[in-house]
Design an enzyme around this catalytic site. Structure first.
Site, PDB file in Angstrom:
ATOM      1  N   VAL A   1       0.829  -1.202   0.000  1.00  0.00           N
ATOM      2  CA  VAL A   1       0.000   0.000   0.000  1.00  0.00           C
ATOM      3  C   VAL A   1       0.869   1.259   0.000  1.00  0.00           C
ATOM      4  CG1 VAL A   1      -1.742   1.311   1.268  1.00  0.00           C
ATOM      5  CG2 VAL A   1      -1.892  -1.185   1.153  1.00  0.00           C
TER       6      VAL A   1
ATOM      7  N   ARG B   1      11.672  -0.672   7.721  1.00  0.00           N
ATOM      8  CA  ARG B   1      12.587  -1.512   8.488  1.00  0.00           C
ATOM      9  C   ARG B   1      13.917  -1.688   7.776  1.00  0.00           C
ATOM     10  NH1 ARG B   1       9.307  -6.871   9.904  1.00  0.00           N
ATOM     11  NH2 ARG B   1       8.566  -6.496   7.778  1.00  0.00           N
TER      12      ARG B   1
ATOM     13  N   GLU C   1     -10.483   5.977   6.128  1.00  0.00           N
ATOM     14  CA  GLU C   1     -11.350   5.388   5.105  1.00  0.00           C
ATOM     15  C   GLU C   1     -10.823   4.054   4.595  1.00  0.00           C
ATOM     16  OE1 GLU C   1     -14.494   4.742   3.334  1.00  0.00           O
ATOM     17  OE2 GLU C   1     -14.432   6.891   3.766  1.00  0.00           O
TER      18      GLU C   1
ATOM     19  N   VAL D   1     -11.566  -0.060   6.044  1.00  0.00           N
ATOM     20  CA  VAL D   1     -12.693  -0.949   5.736  1.00  0.00           C
ATOM     21  C   VAL D   1     -13.041  -0.834   4.260  1.00  0.00           C
ATOM     22  CG1 VAL D   1     -15.087  -1.561   6.233  1.00  0.00           C
ATOM     23  CG2 VAL D   1     -13.632  -0.672   8.060  1.00  0.00           C
TER      24      VAL D   1
ATOM     25  N   ILE E   1     -13.744   1.527  -1.574  1.00  0.00           N
ATOM     26  CA  ILE E   1     -15.167   1.866  -1.541  1.00  0.00           C
ATOM     27  C   ILE E   1     -15.401   3.052  -0.603  1.00  0.00           C
ATOM     28  CG2 ILE E   1     -17.494   1.014  -1.051  1.00  0.00           C
ATOM     29  CD1 ILE E   1     -16.408  -1.825  -1.405  1.00  0.00           C
TER      30      ILE E   1
ATOM     31  N   LYS F   1     -13.448  -4.977  11.113  1.00  0.00           N
ATOM     32  CA  LYS F   1     -14.156  -4.029  10.254  1.00  0.00           C
ATOM     33  C   LYS F   1     -15.589  -3.812  10.741  1.00  0.00           C
ATOM     34  CE  LYS F   1     -11.312  -5.386   6.308  1.00  0.00           C
ATOM     35  NZ  LYS F   1     -11.235  -6.190   5.071  1.00  0.00           N
TER      36      LYS F   1
END
Length: 434
Positions: free
Chosen positions: A15, A46, A131, A134, A138, A207
């Site tokens: 991500v 790391r 946001e 979860v 979306i 979630k």
């Protein structure tokens, strides 16, 4: 253009790398939307010397000192995409208390100790946006927090784990068993080498806690969520669901309503359930996520899309970065939590649901009467019965009307002790019907 908004990025894995790439590729557009350039002040990792391909970033920005990066005076926003409880909690609390906005995708931390983060944000007068925690890309949490803030949400039902949805969709489509479907999901990269968090429902439960907290203005933690996984769902269960015109999904269900004492309360649960194929969630296949929201004024709303992956998650992270950067330039912050309702959590036994029970019984006179008597003793009404015989054994499939889960569980417990019941092949809840 105003003064640049400078980010500390904690983590540069799947991500984090996508966040860096999108910040670089969309720099001009993002600056126009925010009203100032967005710059990366540093990236905590790391292994700073690790090769990261063609990632468009100056290697001098990498550091192993995450806390030191968070504390730097030239950092405005801290973006955490490392995951886990510690040291992520320490980093975010430090940032928020010092007045720095925070963006995180850390569902586990939010579900376990979100209250600490919200308190730190209130103390420091800072933004806390999440946001991406979860349902990936979306747009879901902000509509719950902002767009529906003037409404009363009564129920949230969702498919919020792509791995389990892929497995159950494959079982439904091919007739495969759980093990075979899991092997396919692993081979295609949908399941981790250790899929426990997904298949045992831990990911979905975290979630569900976040969704319930936002929907019902009440702090809900992972420990408040009743959790069951999908490892016991069999090919026979899926075939039985098909015979009923249903399919099986791992659902997170959060409800607000009166408990056994009549007082308003919140129920939050995650478990596999049969749902009619006519239900909007039944057609959600592959690794997609979908959340079905029911509100008093807005009625029924559906949110659908890819719930995981580097690019979709990074898209949600970037949306939060733009929002907090705008607030930063305007000198304002958005309240990240509305927990004024402070409703009690209803125990699972008070949740009202339906059961699908498959029994192997002796094929002789009086069996059905004995079984029906058990249901009557626990005040559980039977909706349908399907029986098929084979030699001295028979299969009995019973679907109940709605009843408290405690009564249904007690019914199953007594059935196990009947001498005419050879075994209980499966027990599944049924949702989405009358």
């Amino acid at each position: 253009m105003g003064k640049p908004v400078r980010l500390a990025l904690l983590g540069c894995g799947t991500v984090g790398s996508e966040v860096v790439r999108l910040l670089h590729e969309q720099a001009a557009d993002l600056a126009a939307r925010v009203g100032a350039p967005i710059e990366i002040a540093g990236i905590a990792v790391r292994r700073p010397n690790r090769t990261r391909g063609d990632l468009p970033v100056d290697p001098a920005l990498f550091t192993t000192d995450a806390l030191g990066l968070v504390k730097r005076d030239d950092v405005d926003v801290v973006v955490e995409v490392v995951g886990g409880i510690e040291p992520a909690r320490t980093w975010l609390v430090e940032a928020l208390r010092s007045g720095k906005s925070a963006v995180t995708a850390n569902k586990a931390l939010l579900a376990e100790d979100g209250g600490t983060l919200h308190d730190a944000a209130a103390e420091g007068g800072a933004d806390l946006f999440y946001e991406a925690s979860v349902a990936g890309a979306i747009p879901l949490l902000r509509p719950l927090r902002d767009s529906l803030h003037g409404d009363s949400i009564t129920r949230v039902t969702g498919i919020v784990n792509g791995t389990t949805n892929f497995i159950l969709s494959a079982m439904d489509a091919t007739g495969a068993g759980f093990t075979e479907a899991l092997e396919e999901a692993t081979a295609l990269g949908y399941a981790e080498a250790d899929p426990t968090a997904d298949v045992e429902g831990f990911d979905a439960a975290a979630k569900a806690a976040i969704l319930a907290s936002l929907a019902f203005h009440t702090r809900v933690g992972a420990d408040d969520v009743h959790r069951e996984g999908i490892t016991e769902v069999s090919a026979a269960d899926m075939a039985s669901a098909k015979a009923m015109g249903c399919t099986i999904k791992l659902l997170c269900i959060a409800e607000r309503g009166p408990g056994a004492d009549g007082a308003e309360s919140v129920s939050v649960r995650v478990h596999p359930a049969m749902i009619p194929r006519s239900h909007p969630l039944a057609s959600v296949g592959d690794a997609f996520n979908a959340v079905f929201v029911e509100a008093v004024a807005a009625g029924q709303l559906m949110f659908y899309g890819r719930g995981a992956g580097g690019a979709p998650t990074a898209s949600a992270v970037l949306g939060d970065i733009v929002a907090v950067a705008r607030n930063r330039l305007a000198g304002v912050h958005t309240a990240s939590e509305s927990a004024y309702a402070d409703l009690p959590i209803r125990p699972m036994g008070e949740a009202v649901t339906r059961y699908h029970i498959s029994l192997d019984v002796a094929d002789r006179a009086g069996v059905l009467a004995a079984v029906a008597g058990v249901f009557a003793r626990h005040d559980v009404s039977i909706a349908t019965v399907r029986q098929s015989g084979r030699d001295t054994d028979a299969s009995l499939v019973i679907v109940t009307h709605r009843a408290p889960d405690a009564a249904l569980a007690a019914t199953v417990g007594e059935l196990r002790g009947l001498d005419v019941v050879r075994s209980i092949a499966s027990v599944l809840r049924v949702e989405g019907g009358q």
